[in-house]
Design a protein around this motif. Sequence first.
Motif, PDB file in Angstrom:
ATOM      1  N   MET A  44       0.811  -1.221   0.000  1.00 35.33           N
ATOM      2  CA  MET A  44       0.000   0.000   0.000  1.00 35.33           C
ATOM      3  C   MET A  44       0.845   1.271   0.000  1.00 35.33           C
ATOM      4  O   MET A  44       2.023   1.259   0.340  1.00 35.33           O
ATOM      5  N   ARG A  45       0.166   2.347  -0.379  1.00 34.04           N
ATOM      6  CA  ARG A  45       0.710   3.686  -0.149  1.00 34.04           C
ATOM      7  C   ARG A  45      -0.411   4.513   0.470  1.00 34.04           C
ATOM      8  O   ARG A  45      -1.494   4.630  -0.109  1.00 34.04           O
ATOM      9  N   THR A  46      -0.169   5.053   1.661  1.00 33.30           N
ATOM     10  CA  THR A  46      -1.204   5.793   2.372  1.00 33.30           C
ATOM     11  C   THR A  46      -0.781   7.242   2.594  1.00 33.30           C
ATOM     12  O   THR A  46       0.394   7.548   2.788  1.00 33.30           O
ATOM     13  N   ASN A  47      -1.784   8.136   2.556  1.00 31.90           N
ATOM     14  CA  ASN A  47      -1.543   9.552   2.789  1.00 31.90           C
ATOM     15  C   ASN A  47      -2.569  10.176   3.737  1.00 31.90           C
ATOM     16  O   ASN A  47      -2.481  11.352   4.041  1.00 31.90           O
ATOM     17  N   LYS A  48      -3.559   9.377   4.125  1.00 27.41           N
ATOM     18  CA  LYS A  48      -4.611   9.941   4.977  1.00 27.41           C
ATOM     19  C   LYS A  48      -5.261   8.832   5.804  1.00 27.41           C
ATOM     20  O   LYS A  48      -4.975   7.643   5.625  1.00 27.41           O
ATOM     21  N   ASP A  49      -6.156   9.225   6.728  1.00 30.87           N
ATOM     22  CA  ASP A  49      -6.936   8.329   7.582  1.00 30.87           C
ATOM     23  C   ASP A  49      -6.065   7.708   8.687  1.00 30.87           C
ATOM     24  O   ASP A  49      -4.853   7.908   8.739  1.00 30.87           O
ATOM     25  N   THR A  50      -6.722   6.949   9.562  1.00 30.73           N
ATOM     26  CA  THR A  50      -6.040   6.393  10.735  1.00 30.73           C
ATOM     27  C   THR A  50      -5.979   4.868  10.732  1.00 30.73           C
ATOM     28  O   THR A  50      -5.186   4.295  11.471  1.00 30.73           O
ATOM     29  N   GLU A  51      -6.845   4.215   9.919  1.00 33.44           N
ATOM     30  CA  GLU A  51      -6.859   2.756   9.953  1.00 33.44           C
ATOM     31  C   GLU A  51      -7.253   2.165   8.604  1.00 33.44           C
ATOM     32  O   GLU A  51      -7.897   2.817   7.773  1.00 33.44           O
ATOM     33  N   ILE A  52      -6.851   0.906   8.418  1.00 33.66           N
ATOM     34  CA  ILE A  52      -7.303   0.080   7.303  1.00 33.66           C
ATOM     35  C   ILE A  52      -8.258  -0.953   7.888  1.00 33.66           C
ATOM     36  O   ILE A  52      -8.060  -1.433   9.010  1.00 33.66           O
ATOM     37  N   TYR A  53      -9.302  -1.296   7.131  1.00 32.57           N
ATOM     38  CA  TYR A  53     -10.212  -2.330   7.616  1.00 32.57           C
ATOM     39  C   TYR A  53     -10.656  -3.234   6.474  1.00 32.57           C
ATOM     40  O   TYR A  53     -10.742  -2.818   5.320  1.00 32.57           O
ATOM     41  N   LYS A  54     -10.901  -4.486   6.804  1.00 32.83           N
ATOM     42  CA  LYS A  54     -11.362  -5.494   5.849  1.00 32.83           C
ATOM     43  C   LYS A  54     -12.674  -6.070   6.347  1.00 32.83           C
ATOM     44  O   LYS A  54     -12.745  -6.601   7.456  1.00 32.83           O
ATOM     45  N   GLU A  55     -13.705  -5.928   5.539  1.00 28.82           N
ATOM     46  CA  GLU A  55     -15.031  -6.403   5.928  1.00 28.82           C
ATOM     47  C   GLU A  55     -15.129  -7.930   5.815  1.00 28.82           C
ATOM     48  O   GLU A  55     -14.650  -8.519   4.844  1.00 28.82           O
ATOM     49  N   GLU A  56     -15.749  -8.529   6.805  1.00 26.13           N
ATOM     50  CA  GLU A  56     -16.075  -9.951   6.765  1.00 26.13           C
ATOM     51  C   GLU A  56     -17.548 -10.081   7.136  1.00 26.13           C
ATOM     52  O   GLU A  56     -17.912 -10.292   8.286  1.00 26.13           O
ATOM     53  N   TYR A  57     -18.406  -9.912   6.112  1.00 29.85           N
ATOM     54  CA  TYR A  57     -19.845  -9.954   6.320  1.00 29.85           C
ATOM     55  C   TYR A  57     -20.399 -11.282   5.788  1.00 29.85           C
ATOM     56  O   TYR A  57     -19.728 -12.024   5.089  1.00 29.85           O
ATOM     57  N   ASN A  58     -21.657 -11.551   6.129  1.00 32.16           N
ATOM     58  CA  ASN A  58     -22.340 -12.751   5.634  1.00 32.16           C
ATOM     59  C   ASN A  58     -21.486 -13.995   5.848  1.00 32.16           C
ATOM     60  O   ASN A  58     -21.183 -14.737   4.919  1.00 32.16           O
ATOM     61  N   LEU A  59     -21.098 -14.229   7.070  1.00 31.15           N
ATOM     62  CA  LEU A  59     -20.183 -15.326   7.386  1.00 31.15           C
ATOM     63  C   LEU A  59     -20.869 -16.689   7.468  1.00 31.15           C
ATOM     64  O   LEU A  59     -20.178 -17.718   7.409  1.00 31.15           O
ATOM     65  N   GLY A  60     -22.192 -16.723   7.602  1.00 32.69           N
ATOM     66  CA  GLY A  60     -22.864 -18.020   7.691  1.00 32.69           C
ATOM     67  C   GLY A  60     -22.355 -18.801   8.895  1.00 32.69           C
ATOM     68  O   GLY A  60     -22.380 -18.320  10.032  1.00 32.69           O
TER      69      GLY A  60
END
Length: 559
Positions: free
Chosen positions: A48-64
């Motif tokens: 990655m290359r980041t220039n803004k924000d405070t966090e990265i997040y990865k969604e894990e929805y509909n896990l069954g």
Amino acid sequence: MKKFIFYIVVIVLSFSFLNVKANTLSSINITASIDELGTMHVEEIWQMRTNKDTEIYKEEYNLGNINITNFQVRDEDQVYTEKSNWNINDSFENKKYKYGINYVSQGLELCWGISEYGNKTYTISYDLENAVFNTEDSQVLYLRLINDLDFPPENFNITISGPEYFQDTLDVWGYGYKGYAYVDNGKIYLSNEENTSLKNGEYVVLLVKFPLNTFNVDENNTYQEYQTFNDVLEKAENGSFEYDYGETSSTFDKIFTVFTTLFTIFCILIPFVAIFKNTSKYKFGPAGKNIKLKEINAFRDIPCDKDLFRTFFICQAYGLNNKNTDFFGAILLKWLSEDKIKIIKSEDKKLFKTKEVISIDLTNFKSDNEIEEKLYNLLFKASKDGILEEKEFTKYSKNNYKSVFNWLDSAEKYGRDFYIENGLVKKTKGKYLIDDKLKEEAVQVAGLKKYLKEFSRIETKQAIEVKLWKEYLMYAQIFGIAEEVAKQFKNLYPEVLTEMQSYNYDIGDIIIITHLSNTMMVSASSARSAAQSYNSGGGGFSSGGGGFGSFGGGGGGSR
């Protein structure tokens, strides 16, 4: 009107500024293994290359039925610390070098602090318990591995292994992207097509049909809506569409094409020839493309002002090299000559035998050439520690063949751009028109190839400097004859060979570089070929759309 124009300019500049500041994701590489219980152990590497924000997040929805456990995060320098009760509104400092889980109504989000702006490599790992589920006639893996991210990756590569080798007849499908999904050498591979980045709205879903009892899955791990595998497949195929991959067609289409081609050859030969000639991306003036080695003089000097990239472009345009992949080895020889890399030979002692292990030391590399820097970064990723072993070489090229071939395209473009800037190549109607003035330089390149192929037959042995022979071998590598030339050179010029060794430049290293280059390119080519020729499941190629009803998330971004 002036105020209106002023506001428009301000808005445009604002959007430009936001675009410059946007976080970007150059690649995601996912390596996963499924154990005997059907639990999937996942590791993802985000460049990655980041220039803004405070966090990265990865969604894990509909896990069954899936449970996510053992979530961890690290970057290039340190392992992150878990933070319970993750607060997405915390400050940059409070999230720095920390990670946690944010629970939401749809499922959960895997989160970690950006920690510092600029180029970063994040490695996240986690387990997906109950990833494989049962139907009446099969066991199924149906996961959304990458979803619609805020910053779609330019490239992704996914490799999945099992407790035993997967058969090449295993049925696999890919949905939501243009690329490949296939099995080769016992593993499942997914990747986007070369030169085709993921776009906003695209995603990566994998569907695999395993035979019953492949895994020891809990008998209660089922879904009411998926009684049989066909129930899953029908849901996955709903809304999907086929991309145009250019080389795929039905048996009828292939037969029809053959008859059409034959008819064209016999009935309208001249137009066919004209069309055939226009398939190349390069066009030539009255002087034409053809150069016959028998009719030109040998050229002993180094052409193109000793610029390997210009020579590579000319070889590509005029057909003077055996294959473009040989250029990779030419750059390695250049680096070897400039002391930017070193060959390391060590012994791997086993119980009954000792094997010599060849590695390349990349730790002293420095270059101001952007294309060489790009290749170095590729090789360093393969090595992970700056010492590139042959097996790492082979594995990386197999799993990241798109990056290998993309680099060759950029190298050719780099050489071509020089001639565009100097008015000897012009782009017109999607092709490149090569000026006749460039033919003279191309004849010199061809003349050098002739000299290198025939120097051993010259009756009068000529004095050769060490420096010149270093360059000769680089160009011989471009032409695909480096090993042959090196062996002849060893016999004819032993005194120069001795002098070369005093500069830590051994003829054996040239043969090693040629071997490593060929090994890497064969591995990359075979991986691409395996993807394009796969016949089970979705046939090796992914579909656009579809993949609905899959489990997991894969989406997310930064905030």
